[in-house]
Design a protein around this motif. Structure first.
Motif, PDB file in Angstrom:
ATOM      1  N   HIS A 246      -4.042 -11.576  -1.030  1.00 16.05           N
ATOM      2  CA  HIS A 246      -3.853 -10.131  -0.968  1.00 16.05           C
ATOM      3  C   HIS A 246      -2.609  -9.766  -0.180  1.00 16.05           C
ATOM      4  CE1 HIS A 246      -4.385  -6.321   1.309  1.00 16.05           C
ATOM      5  NE2 HIS A 246      -4.850  -5.859   0.159  1.00 16.05           N
TER       6      HIS A 246
ATOM      7  N   CYS B  93     -10.955 -10.875  -1.015  1.00 17.95           N
ATOM      8  CA  CYS B  93      -9.850 -10.743  -1.975  1.00 17.95           C
ATOM      9  C   CYS B  93      -9.723 -11.946  -2.898  1.00 17.95           C
ATOM     10  CB  CYS B  93      -8.548 -10.494  -1.232  1.00 17.95           C
ATOM     11  SG  CYS B  93      -8.552  -8.911  -0.359  1.00 17.95           S
TER      12      CYS B  93
ATOM     13  N   LEU C 279      -4.945  -9.044  -8.441  1.00 17.39           N
ATOM     14  CA  LEU C 279      -3.857  -9.641  -7.664  1.00 17.39           C
ATOM     15  C   LEU C 279      -3.038 -10.659  -8.453  1.00 17.39           C
ATOM     16  CD1 LEU C 279      -5.706 -10.084  -4.247  1.00 17.39           C
ATOM     17  CD2 LEU C 279      -3.926  -8.408  -4.809  1.00 17.39           C
TER      18      LEU C 279
END
Length: 808
Positions: free
Chosen positions: A491, A512, A518
């Motif tokens: 992240h 994350c 992402l």
């Protein structure tokens, strides 16, 4: 031909406010645990990664970002300009050029400048104080640092230039004196807590203790320097180890010039905690100082400051300019104890912490040239008659964060020839270069300093193959997790209290490793930086390729049913990290399709261009590369039709495929925006994109609070909330709005794009949020997450408008 001096031309589009005028109802922070310093923020001074100092529209120096990644907001009254004026045969007067006297009663002998007697203007990286109605002279102080697009040297310098211009409109000579006083703060900007503990805030975000060594001046001393026509005060500190420099150690210096028509005077040591009479009585009488040197180091608990004054006469009808330079040489940034980096400017001035005077000399020699370079960079934009003034103003002022945002820019190495770079997501979420945020928020950096943007993405590329099994508890739901899964795109690039670029994925509000945007964000930004910077930097693509392959494979594991699109899990697993998406989502699914197209395009380029670095050669090249491309094409087969079939409702795309929500999501087609931006095949057909955009504009903007605030992230088709208690859906995110405006512009809806963008700009700059632009604004006049990275998305609007032909 004689050079004619004149008052500076202040661009009419600059943000402006009467000097010292407060705000009746400035926006306030939404959550008490978040940062809210109040509205007195002005343009920051200082180069990228060098640390910066902010000066507000009332004239005080109050923002001290001199320790990389840390925030100190506190006025230092002794750090100030003062002006003495005496017309021939007239009364003398003198003022300290701030409208607010110290709250603690110090400097009580000083006379402070009256409110609303002049105007503050700001157009980053320049700002102006235009003083009116007090002095008989016409006085302007212009201040700037040598920030210039495409420049990777001076843009890093720890220096501020204050150019005072005085014009005499009367028929009698006027004697003026400009004094600069500065408290010796060397040694203050370092964390006194060597191993800070990490707490979880009430909003679930991690934060660590930071205690600057504020007021620790023991051993500080001041020196008066005369160097040909240059004169100044050097603020120093006794070092225990001369051959080793630590964080916060170094020098601060302020200086000016002298010649036969200018008198320089000084006071080498005075008490900034007293009434200030030792400076003021002499200066207010005749504009001079007593010329006393005193290099005695400060005792424990003692504070010291220095002062210098430049006195001169302006003849009737004439104009004079006087430069002042403020420089600081604090070369080391330390993260976790012992993790030290040299700042970028040390590549040009050395790493000893004894070079403040060299920086001053450089600024006095080149300051005029630096200012002309800034004008040359900005002039083509400022002269465009098709751009409204509010847009020009915000376009440049939103770049403030590249200096202000806890910015790091390290010295160059063999592996990082431009150094490593990083800007915090914000001061409340204190970790670097959050990848989901910079999907929009990095347009400014990419367009103006593309080598730095590529350096950030290369750092992500290095981090993707790494893993960190350190256990942690997730703030959102208290679930156990590991810090960083191998192959996952992190992240962020880490936090100032650990080791940025090496220890990534600092945030623990969400896990994350499970996010579905992402990996796609990384691939799209890599291809964007290649395409929009001339499509020639194949070496950059090779540096990132293996990480692209690894992270797409990692993300594909979340395609549980094998239909070609990873599913959201029902937890907030994307940039809207307080918003649950379930199944195929419009946001993440569109990004995934666009990212696969980008990866295919990259792969085809690499087949035609073998790597020049033997370490990046692929086994069985180019057949293995062709096989990877075929894999992505197989994943794509049917993905588009599935995306449309599952989510299209005849007017716009549903939030996701399983929640049953009819909410209109403002950023539902971010993937389509990026696909068009990069010349990739559409994620959805144009007719559907146009319909969805019109619905977003209507529901999220016009029908949400009658279009007063900007576009909310997600509302029902009539503009009402699905859940009145929801957080992210009912917030207006500044950067998302600028990204949406860029998409509207891309699709030919220019009027709508600029109406939306103007609404958000005015929310920021009319409500005391200037130079601390937040992530989010609410309909009740609150904000969240100031000094936020994503707002530089406004450069995406300009990029689309110019077809990205002005990328540096």
């Amino acid at each position: 031909m004689q050079y004619q001096i004149s008052l500076p031309e202040i661009p009419p589009c600059a943000w402006k406010r009467p000097i010292g005028l407060g705000w009746d109802k400035p926006y306030t922070v939404r959550y008490a645990s978040n940062l809210d310093d109040g509205p007195w923020h002005g343009m920051p001074l200082g180069g990228f990664g060098a640390g910066c100092i902010g000066r507000s529209s009332r004239g005080d120096f109050n923002l001290w970002h001199l320790d990389g990644g840390e925030h100190v907001f506190r006025s230092l009254p002794a750090c100030q300009f003062s002006v003495f004026e005496q017309p021939e045969g007239g009364e003398a007067q003198a003022y300290a050029m701030c409208t607010e006297p110290p709250e603690d009663g110090t400097l009580s002998r000083w006379l402070w400048y009256p409110k609303k007697k002049g105007t503050y203007h700001a157009l980053y990286p320049r700002s102006w104080y235009e003083y009116k109605g007090v002095f008989q002279s016409e006085l302007v102080c212009e201040q700037f640092s040598p920030i210039c697009a495409g420049n990777y040297q001076e843009t890093s310098y720890p220096v501020a230039i204050f150019e005072w211009t005085a014009h005499n409109p009367t028929d009698k000579p006027i004697t003026l004196s400009i004094m600069l006083t500065w408290q010796n703060t060397v040694g203050w900007f370092s964390n006194a807590i060597k191993s800070p503990s990490i707490q979880v805030r009430d909003d679930g975000s991690p934060e660590y203790e930071y205690q600057p060594r504020w007021g620790d001046s023991t051993g500080n001393f001041n020196q008066w320097i005369v160097d040909n026509f240059r004169v100044g005060c050097l603020l120093n500190r006794i070092r225990l180890h001369e051959d080793e420099i630590g964080e916060g150690e170094g020098q601060i210096c302020f200086a000016s010039i002298t010649n036969p028509t200018i008198e320089a005077s000084y006071l080498g040591r005075w008490n900034p905690n007293g009434d200030g009479s030792e400076v003021w009585d002499c200066f207010a009488a005749n504009g001079s100082l007593p010329d006393t040197e005193d290099e005695t180091p400060a005792e424990p608990g003692e504070q010291i400051a220095a002062a210098m004054a430049i006195r001169f006469t302006v003849r009737p009808g004439k104009t004079r300019k006087i430069p002042f330079i403020l420089a600081w040489d604090l070369p080391i940034t330390e993260f976790a104890e012992g993790v030290k980096y040299c700042r970028r400017y040390t590549d040009f001035f050395g790493r000893t912490g004894t070079n403040a005077w060299a920086i001053v000399r450089t600024a006095l020699k080149h300051g005029d040239m630096w200012k002309e370079r800034i004008k040359e960079w900005q002039s083509p934009i400022l002269k465009r008659e098709d751009l409204p003034d509010w847009f020009k103003m915000a376009l440049f002022n939103e770049l403030y964060l590249l200096a202000d945002g806890g910015t790091l820019w390290t010295a160059a190495t063999e592996d990082d020839p431009i150094g490593q770079f990083g800007v915090l997501e914000c001061m409340d979420y204190r970790w670097y270069e959050s990848l989901d945020v910079r999907l929009y928020g990095s347009f400014g950096l990419m367009m103006l300093w593309s080598r730095l943007d590529k350096a950030v993405l290369e750092a992500f590329a290095r981090a993707i193959p790494t893993g960190d099994d350190t256990p942690r508890i997730i703030g959102y739901n208290k679930a156990p997790a590991i810090r960083k899964a191998k192959g996952a795109t992190p992240h962020d690039l880490g936090a100032p209290n650990e080791h940025p670029w090496e220890k990534t994925n600092y945030t623990s509000y969400q896990d994350c490793n499970l996010w579905k945007d992402l990996g796609s964000d990384f691939v799209l930004q890599v291809y964007r930086d290649f395409v929009l910077t001339g499509a020639k930097d194949v070496a950059f693509l090779w540096e990132c390729w293996q990480s692209i392959v690894e992270t797409l494979a990692y993300l594909k594991k979340f395609d549980r049913d094998g239909d070609g699109i990873p599913e959201n899990s029902g937890a907030p697993d994307q940039t809207f990290d307080d918003w649950r998406l379930r199944g195929i989502s419009a946001y993440c699914g569109g990004l995934w399709i666009a990212a696969l197209e980008a990866a295919i395009a990259i792969g085809k380029i690499l087949i035609e261009n073998p790597p020049s670095n033997p370490d990046l050669e692929l086994e069985n090249y180019p057949q293995s590369l062709q096989n990877t491309i075929q894999t992505y094409q197989n994943w794509l087969q049917g993905a588009r039709s599935l995306y449309h079939e599952k989510l299209w409702n005849g007017e716009y795309y549903h939030l996701d495929s399983e929640s049953g929500s009819d909410i209109v999501m403002a950023d539902q087609l971010c993937g389509q925006f990026y696909a068009r931006l990069l010349g990739l095949p559409d994620v959805v057909e144009r007719q559907y994109a146009e319909s969805a955009l019109k619905k977003v504009y209507e529901a999220c903007f016009l029908k949400f609070q009658d279009g007063k605030f900007g576009a909310a992230n997600g509302v029902k088709p009539d503009g009402s909330p699905e859940d009145p208690k929801a957080t992210h859906p009912l917030e207006v995110w500044t950067g998302i709005n600028f990204g949406l405006a860029a998409f509207l512009l891309q699709m030919g809806m220019k009027d709508e794009a600029f109406k939306l963008a103007e609404t958000v700009v005015r929310q920021v700059y009319d409500n005391g949020l200037q130079f601390r632009t937040p992530e989010a604004i609410t309909a009740v006049g609150t904000f969240r997450a100031s000094h936020y990275l994503r707002a530089m998305a406004i450069w995406g609007i300009y990029g689309v408008l110019t077809e990205f032909k002005e990328v540096k």
